[in-house]
Design a protein around this motif. Sequence first.
Motif, mmCIF file in Angstrom:
data_model
loop_
_atom_site.group_PDB
_atom_site.id
_atom_site.type_symbol
_atom_site.label_atom_id
_atom_site.label_comp_id
_atom_site.label_asym_id
_atom_site.label_seq_id
_atom_site.Cartn_x
_atom_site.Cartn_y
_atom_site.Cartn_z
ATOM 1 N N VAL A 114 33.824 44.207 42.454
ATOM 2 C CA VAL A 114 32.892 45.540 42.763
ATOM 3 C C VAL A 114 32.685 46.354 41.491
ATOM 4 C CG1 VAL A 114 32.694 47.540 44.064
ATOM 5 C CG2 VAL A 114 33.770 45.497 44.985
ATOM 6 N N GLY A 115 31.437 46.486 41.199
ATOM 7 C CA GLY A 115 30.927 47.081 40.034
ATOM 8 C C GLY A 115 30.694 46.468 38.753
ATOM 9 N N MET A 116 30.999 45.069 39.152
ATOM 10 C CA MET A 116 31.036 44.281 37.968
ATOM 11 C C MET A 116 29.350 43.854 37.663
ATOM 12 S SD MET A 116 33.751 43.747 35.982
ATOM 13 C CE MET A 116 33.948 42.510 35.401
ATOM 14 N N ILE A 117 28.757 43.620 36.547
ATOM 15 C CA ILE A 117 27.466 43.241 36.275
ATOM 16 C C ILE A 117 27.483 41.898 36.217
ATOM 17 C CG2 ILE A 117 25.440 43.685 35.080
ATOM 18 C CD1 ILE A 117 26.320 46.014 36.488
ATOM 19 N N THR A 118 26.608 40.940 36.824
ATOM 20 C CA THR A 118 26.316 39.725 36.680
ATOM 21 C C THR A 118 25.381 39.422 35.275
ATOM 22 O OG1 THR A 118 24.056 39.690 37.971
ATOM 23 C CG2 THR A 118 26.213 39.043 39.174
ATOM 24 N N ARG A 119 25.972 38.443 34.510
ATOM 25 C CA ARG A 119 25.456 37.977 33.362
ATOM 26 C C ARG A 119 24.486 36.996 33.403
ATOM 27 N NH1 ARG A 119 30.274 37.041 29.097
ATOM 28 N NH2 ARG A 119 28.648 37.090 27.845
ATOM 29 N N ARG A 120 24.292 36.231 34.722
ATOM 30 C CA ARG A 120 23.250 35.389 34.988
ATOM 31 C C ARG A 120 23.178 35.271 36.714
ATOM 32 N NH1 ARG A 120 27.869 32.606 33.697
ATOM 33 N NH2 ARG A 120 27.159 32.658 31.541
ATOM 34 N N PRO A 121 21.933 34.710 37.245
ATOM 35 C CA PRO A 121 21.852 34.746 38.723
ATOM 36 C C PRO A 121 23.167 33.888 39.130
ATOM 37 C CG PRO A 121 19.713 34.100 37.506
ATOM 38 C CD PRO A 121 20.803 34.074 36.359
ATOM 39 N N VAL A 122 23.285 34.405 40.348
ATOM 40 C CA VAL A 122 24.542 33.790 40.904
ATOM 41 C C VAL A 122 24.071 33.261 42.285
ATOM 42 C CG1 VAL A 122 26.920 33.938 41.738
ATOM 43 C CG2 VAL A 122 26.030 35.129 39.805
ATOM 44 N N ASN A 123 24.368 32.236 42.759
ATOM 45 C CA ASN A 123 24.050 31.520 44.034
ATOM 46 C C ASN A 123 24.581 32.026 45.228
ATOM 47 O OD1 ASN A 123 21.602 29.694 43.097
ATOM 48 N ND2 ASN A 123 22.954 28.180 42.479
ATOM 49 N N ALA A 124 24.143 32.077 46.424
ATOM 50 C CA ALA A 124 25.048 32.340 47.521
ATOM 51 C C ALA A 124 26.235 31.199 47.906
ATOM 52 C CB ALA A 124 24.182 32.231 48.812
ATOM 53 N N GLY A 125 27.506 31.791 48.183
ATOM 54 C CA GLY A 125 28.473 30.805 48.488
ATOM 55 C C GLY A 125 29.442 30.633 46.923
ATOM 56 N N SER A 126 28.893 31.080 46.109
ATOM 57 C CA SER A 126 29.584 30.782 44.725
ATOM 58 C C SER A 126 30.664 31.623 44.517
ATOM 59 C CB SER A 126 28.390 30.894 43.423
ATOM 60 O OG SER A 126 27.459 30.082 43.525
ATOM 61 N N ALA A 127 31.709 31.003 43.744
ATOM 62 C CA ALA A 127 32.859 32.189 43.575
ATOM 63 C C ALA A 127 32.539 32.431 42.096
ATOM 64 C CB ALA A 127 34.222 31.138 43.744
ATOM 65 N N PRO A 128 32.369 33.608 41.749
ATOM 66 C CA PRO A 128 32.201 34.342 40.404
ATOM 67 C C PRO A 128 33.586 34.041 39.524
ATOM 68 C CG PRO A 128 32.614 36.182 42.046
ATOM 69 C CD PRO A 128 32.378 34.753 42.717
ATOM 70 N N TYR A 129 33.249 33.865 38.329
ATOM 71 C CA TYR A 129 34.363 33.542 37.434
ATOM 72 C C TYR A 129 34.472 34.611 36.341
ATOM 73 C CZ TYR A 129 30.965 30.666 35.326
ATOM 74 O OH TYR A 129 29.612 29.905 34.882
ATOM 75 N N PRO A 130 35.398 35.002 35.523
ATOM 76 C CA PRO A 130 35.443 35.968 34.632
ATOM 77 C C PRO A 130 34.089 35.874 33.631
ATOM 78 C CG PRO A 130 37.566 35.318 34.897
ATOM 79 C CD PRO A 130 36.527 34.426 35.715
ATOM 80 N N ASN A 131 33.595 34.794 32.967
ATOM 81 C CA ASN A 131 32.604 34.752 31.984
ATOM 82 C C ASN A 131 31.116 34.859 32.868
ATOM 83 O OD1 ASN A 131 34.354 34.514 29.711
ATOM 84 N ND2 ASN A 131 34.057 32.197 29.771
ATOM 85 N N MET A 132 31.369 34.986 34.076
ATOM 86 C CA MET A 132 30.077 35.045 34.827
ATOM 87 C C MET A 132 29.605 36.556 34.869
ATOM 88 S SD MET A 132 29.193 33.901 38.519
ATOM 89 C CE MET A 132 29.316 32.112 38.438
ATOM 90 N N LEU A 133 30.632 37.554 34.815
ATOM 91 C CA LEU A 133 30.519 38.831 34.870
ATOM 92 C C LEU A 133 30.990 39.655 33.678
ATOM 93 C CD1 LEU A 133 32.396 38.911 38.647
ATOM 94 C CD2 LEU A 133 29.844 38.769 38.094
#
Length: 197
Positions: A114-133
Amino acid sequence: MMRFAAAAAEQLQERVVYEVSEPDSRLNFSPCEQTPAVREASSNGGRLTLKVSCESPSPWQIYVPVQMERYRQIVTIKSAVPRDYALAPEDLETKELNIIDLRYGFYTNAEDVVGMITRRPVNAGSAPYPNMLEAPKLINKGDMVVIEAATHHFSVKMPGVAMADGRRGQQIMVKNSSSNRMVRAEVIGSGHVRTPL
């Protein structure tokens, strides 16, 4: 094909499922008088090959393919979000997914996302990983900041100016407004940096 589940270490809160290929029915090995030796011959992600061998009285060995899946409750994105998007609690949900191929990492606690910023578009159902945020910027270059100079026993605070943007935990240069001295300090909050005395 034989499929069975095994409980993983309780502290990991994982569910592990193995799918073992049955040996060729045409093979005719003599019974092993002792417990066969089993060792890993190769592995590639969730695909393992086990070497099963019997030493006596009539030695034999066989290679057995095994498919492994590791399921864990992890944080996923409910709906697609764009780049530079600040994730809110309603954007997230927890699902049990096979983590065997999530080589870049994952999150198990939504509060960490929560509060993290996406570094690229993220698809529905994806599991975010540290380098993505990335953490949100708490300080912008030119902002007035509070510089806290601290030891284990006491601290002093003074006004300053940020010389660079900063996110939590980053080291940035700040200018002490009283002395005009430049110091390197860690961003610890919005408009708040800390440097050792």
